[in-house]
Write a protein that holds these residues in place. Structure first.
Motif, short mmCIF file in Angstrom:
data_model
loop_
_atom_site.label_atom_id
_atom_site.label_comp_id
_atom_site.label_asym_id
_atom_site.label_seq_id
_atom_site.Cartn_x
_atom_site.Cartn_y
_atom_site.Cartn_z
N SER A 2 0.74 -0.97 -0.15
CA SER A 2 -0.10 -0.08 -0.04
C SER A 2 0.66 1.39 0.05
O SER A 2 0.56 2.35 -0.17
N SER A 3 2.15 1.01 0.37
CA SER A 3 3.04 2.33 0.24
C SER A 3 3.63 2.83 -0.99
O SER A 3 4.07 3.82 -1.28
N ASP A 4 3.39 1.64 -2.10
CA ASP A 4 3.82 2.03 -3.31
C ASP A 4 2.90 3.25 -3.82
O ASP A 4 1.65 3.21 -3.94
N LEU A 5 3.67 3.93 -4.84
CA LEU A 5 2.68 4.73 -5.53
C LEU A 5 2.29 4.28 -6.97
O LEU A 5 3.00 3.56 -7.40
N SER A 6 1.15 4.73 -7.06
CA SER A 6 0.43 4.31 -8.48
C SER A 6 1.27 5.10 -9.58
O SER A 6 1.81 5.97 -9.39
N VAL A 7 0.97 4.44 -10.82
CA VAL A 7 1.44 5.46 -11.88
C VAL A 7 1.09 6.76 -11.87
O VAL A 7 1.71 7.52 -12.20
N LYS A 8 -0.20 6.70 -11.89
CA LYS A 8 -0.92 8.02 -11.81
C LYS A 8 -0.50 8.84 -10.92
O LYS A 8 -0.04 9.93 -11.09
N GLN A 9 0.01 8.61 -9.84
CA GLN A 9 0.50 9.49 -8.98
C GLN A 9 2.01 10.01 -9.04
O GLN A 9 2.15 10.98 -9.01
#
Length: 60
Positions: A2-9
């Protein structure tokens, strides 16, 4: 993860950093232009250009 940023972010973060970099560059260019104008104005005040006799004669 859950700490990983998404591509959009990540894209949004890159856009924000890019916008900030362009804004800083713009501010620096404006500051440099203002300093150049102030230096030009000071130079003109210290040693003004002589009056053009043709312009002075036509306005009289």
């Amino acid at each position: 993860m859950s700490s990983d940023l998404s591509v959009k972010q990540l894209v949004l973060l890159q856009v924000c950093y890019g916008y900030a970099a362009v804004s800083l560059a713009h501010a620096l260019l404006l500051r440099r232009a203002a300093r150049a104008l102030e230096a030009y104005d000071a130079a003109q005040a210290a040693d003004p250009a002589p009056a053009d006799p043709a312009i002075s004669a036509s306005s009289a």
